[in-house]
Design an enzyme around this catalytic site. Structure first.
Site, PDB file in Angstrom:
ATOM      1  N   GLU A  84      -2.166 -19.066 -23.514  1.00 12.87           N
ATOM      2  CA  GLU A  84      -2.375 -17.889 -22.672  1.00 12.87           C
ATOM      3  C   GLU A  84      -1.973 -16.621 -23.434  1.00 12.87           C
ATOM      4  O   GLU A  84      -0.873 -16.529 -23.970  1.00 12.87           O
ATOM      5  CB  GLU A  84      -1.558 -18.004 -21.387  1.00 12.87           C
ATOM      6  CG  GLU A  84      -1.900 -19.215 -20.522  1.00 12.87           C
ATOM      7  CD  GLU A  84      -3.261 -19.105 -19.833  1.00 12.87           C
ATOM      8  OE1 GLU A  84      -3.855 -18.000 -19.868  1.00 12.87           O
ATOM      9  OE2 GLU A  84      -3.710 -20.122 -19.274  1.00 12.87           O
ATOM     10  N   CYS A 148       3.243 -20.089 -13.028  1.00 11.49           N
ATOM     11  CA  CYS A 148       3.012 -20.014 -14.470  1.00 11.49           C
ATOM     12  C   CYS A 148       2.867 -18.557 -14.908  1.00 11.49           C
ATOM     13  O   CYS A 148       3.575 -18.084 -15.800  1.00 11.49           O
ATOM     14  CB  CYS A 148       1.761 -20.809 -14.850  1.00 11.49           C
ATOM     15  SG  CYS A 148       1.948 -22.593 -14.694  1.00 11.49           S
ATOM     16  N   HIS A 167      -0.664 -23.847 -21.313  1.00  9.06           N
ATOM     17  CA  HIS A 167      -1.061 -24.745 -20.232  1.00  9.06           C
ATOM     18  C   HIS A 167      -1.499 -26.079 -20.829  1.00  9.06           C
ATOM     19  O   HIS A 167      -2.268 -26.104 -21.802  1.00  9.06           O
ATOM     20  CB  HIS A 167      -2.226 -24.155 -19.433  1.00  9.06           C
ATOM     21  CG  HIS A 167      -1.799 -23.420 -18.211  1.00  9.06           C
ATOM     22  ND1 HIS A 167      -2.155 -22.109 -17.942  1.00  9.06           N
ATOM     23  CD2 HIS A 167      -1.033 -23.820 -17.160  1.00  9.06           C
ATOM     24  CE1 HIS A 167      -1.625 -21.733 -16.786  1.00  9.06           C
ATOM     25  NE2 HIS A 167      -0.954 -22.748 -16.294  1.00  9.06           N
TER      26      HIS A 167
END
Length: 208
Positions: A84, A148, A167
């Site tokens: 991410e 998250c 992730h």
């Protein structure tokens, strides 16, 4: 004198359909592998609770002054290990494990809408995808507006963007916990190389 740099890696406790959270399983495997003799690896399991995250993260950054913090979460939609690039401040209306969500639906009052990691995830992704791990990596700019994303944004804010979020897919979908642990090790080692290069060249990474 201890000259080792500290790297903190976190996974999440079980929630919803994830009775065993692949993120914490992967982090436990990483702990066995380590990050080399020069790195003090500290792992933590994080509750799937907004209030707990808001209380825990400031203490981690302050107490350990880590070189890097990497948060790991599970995504039921993921088919690859997803790096991410950024965290988001607004849109948190899903209830956590305590049936709570922030009244403001944001992470940090008056914080920027988006914060980018100093690490160029596209570059990390290209490098680790050439390895022979048997695990595919991808890059995302939307960590999902749940714990998250909330954790990632908060940590980016606290740590001057020296943070990453990864992730992982659920266990058994394609990979074992061991596969995911090796994938985390490879990605984090590349992130640390990138931070070292940035420091040597006086760079501070991406801006939103």
């Amino acid at each position: 004198m201890d000259t080792k740099k500290t790297v903190i890696v976190t996974g999440f406790e079980p929630f919803g359909e994830h009775k065993v959270n692949a993120s914490w399983s992967a982090v436990q495997e990483l702990e066995k592998l380590g990050l080399g003799e020069d790195i003090h690896l500290l792992v933590k399991e994080i509750p799937v609770e907004y209030k707990a995250v808001s209380e825990l993260l400031p203490s981690l950054w302050k107490q350990y002054k880590p070189e890097l913090v990497v948060h790991v979460g599970v995504s039921g939609m993921a088919t690859s290990v997803t790096l991410e690039q950024c965290g988001h401040n607004h849109g948190y209306n899903r209830l956590d494990n305590c049936n709570f969500c922030p009244y403001s639906q944001c992470c940090i009052d008056q914080g920027p809408d988006c914060i980018m990691s100093v690490i160029d995830m596209d570059s990390v992704c290209k490098i680790v995808n050439t390895s022979r791990l048997g695990v595919a990596f991808s890059v995302s700019k939307d960590a999902g507006r749940y714990l998250c994303d909330y954790t990632y944004y908060t940590s980016l804010y606290l740590g001057n963007r020296r943070c990453a979020f990864v992730h992982v897919p659920p266990l058994g979908k394609r990979h074992t916990a061991g596969d995911l642990g090796r994938a985390l090790q490879a990605a984090i080692l590349e992130m640390l190389k990138m931070l070292k290069d940035q420091r040597n060249h006086g760079q501070d990474g991406n801006h939103c």
